[in-house]
Design a protein around this motif. Structure first.
Motif, short mmCIF file in Angstrom:
data_model
loop_
_atom_site.label_atom_id
_atom_site.label_comp_id
_atom_site.label_asym_id
_atom_site.label_seq_id
_atom_site.Cartn_x
_atom_site.Cartn_y
_atom_site.Cartn_z
N LEU A 41 27.08 -22.48 -92.41
CA LEU A 41 26.40 -23.25 -93.44
C LEU A 41 26.81 -24.72 -93.46
O LEU A 41 26.44 -25.44 -94.39
CB LEU A 41 26.65 -22.63 -94.82
CG LEU A 41 26.01 -21.28 -95.06
CD1 LEU A 41 26.44 -20.73 -96.41
CD2 LEU A 41 24.51 -21.37 -94.98
N TYR A 44 24.57 -27.52 -94.81
CA TYR A 44 23.57 -26.93 -95.69
C TYR A 44 24.18 -26.36 -96.95
O TYR A 44 23.61 -25.47 -97.59
CB TYR A 44 22.81 -25.81 -94.95
CG TYR A 44 22.07 -26.30 -93.74
CD1 TYR A 44 20.87 -26.97 -93.87
CD2 TYR A 44 22.58 -26.09 -92.47
CE1 TYR A 44 20.19 -27.42 -92.77
CE2 TYR A 44 21.91 -26.53 -91.35
CZ TYR A 44 20.71 -27.20 -91.50
OH TYR A 44 20.04 -27.65 -90.41
N GLU A 45 25.33 -26.87 -97.36
CA GLU A 45 26.03 -26.31 -98.51
C GLU A 45 25.24 -26.45 -99.80
O GLU A 45 25.19 -25.54 -100.61
CB GLU A 45 27.40 -26.96 -98.66
CG GLU A 45 28.39 -26.57 -97.60
CD GLU A 45 28.41 -27.54 -96.43
OE1 GLU A 45 27.59 -28.48 -96.42
OE2 GLU A 45 29.23 -27.34 -95.53
N TYR A 47 21.99 -26.69 -100.20
CA TYR A 47 20.85 -25.78 -100.20
C TYR A 47 21.30 -24.34 -100.48
O TYR A 47 20.62 -23.62 -101.22
CB TYR A 47 20.13 -25.84 -98.85
CG TYR A 47 19.60 -27.20 -98.51
CD1 TYR A 47 18.62 -27.80 -99.29
CD2 TYR A 47 20.09 -27.90 -97.42
CE1 TYR A 47 18.14 -29.06 -99.00
CE2 TYR A 47 19.61 -29.15 -97.10
CZ TYR A 47 18.63 -29.72 -97.90
OH TYR A 47 18.16 -30.96 -97.61
N ALA A 48 22.41 -23.95 -99.91
CA ALA A 48 22.93 -22.60 -100.15
C ALA A 48 23.34 -22.42 -101.61
O ALA A 48 23.11 -21.37 -102.20
CB ALA A 48 24.10 -22.32 -99.22
#
Length: 70
Positions: A41, A44-45, A47-48
Motif C-alpha cells: 500500500l 496509497y495509504e 486511499y486505503a
C-alpha cells in the motif's frame, strides 16, 4: 452478531481515522495504525484509510439492520 459487527465497525473506524491522522500529521500516530505496515500500500495509504472509513460506515449500518435470531 450485532455486537461483533459493531466492534468490527469501531476497529475499522479507528484504523481509518488513525491512518489519515498519521499521514496528515507527518507520522505522529504510528503506534496503532495498520495501513502503514502493509508494504504493497506504499503511496496509497490515504486511499486505503478512506476505504476503511467507508467500510466502517457500511458495517455499522449493517449491524443496525441485523435483528435478533428467532
Amino acid at each position: 452478531m450485532k455486537n461483533f459487527l459493531g466492534f468490527v465497525s469501531f476497529v475499522l473506524l479507528t484504523q481509518g481515522a488513525g491512518g489519515i491522522l498519521h499521514e496528515v500529521t507527518g507520522g505522529r500516530f504510528n503506534l496503532w495504525t495498520v495501513v502503514r505496515r502493509i508494504g504493497f500500500l506504499d503511496g496509497y495509504e490515504i486511499y486505503a484509510c478512506v476505504l476503511l472509513l467507508v467500510l466502517a460506515v457500511a458495517v455499522g449500518a449493517a449491524s443496525d439492520s441485523v435483528g435478533p435470531r428467532d
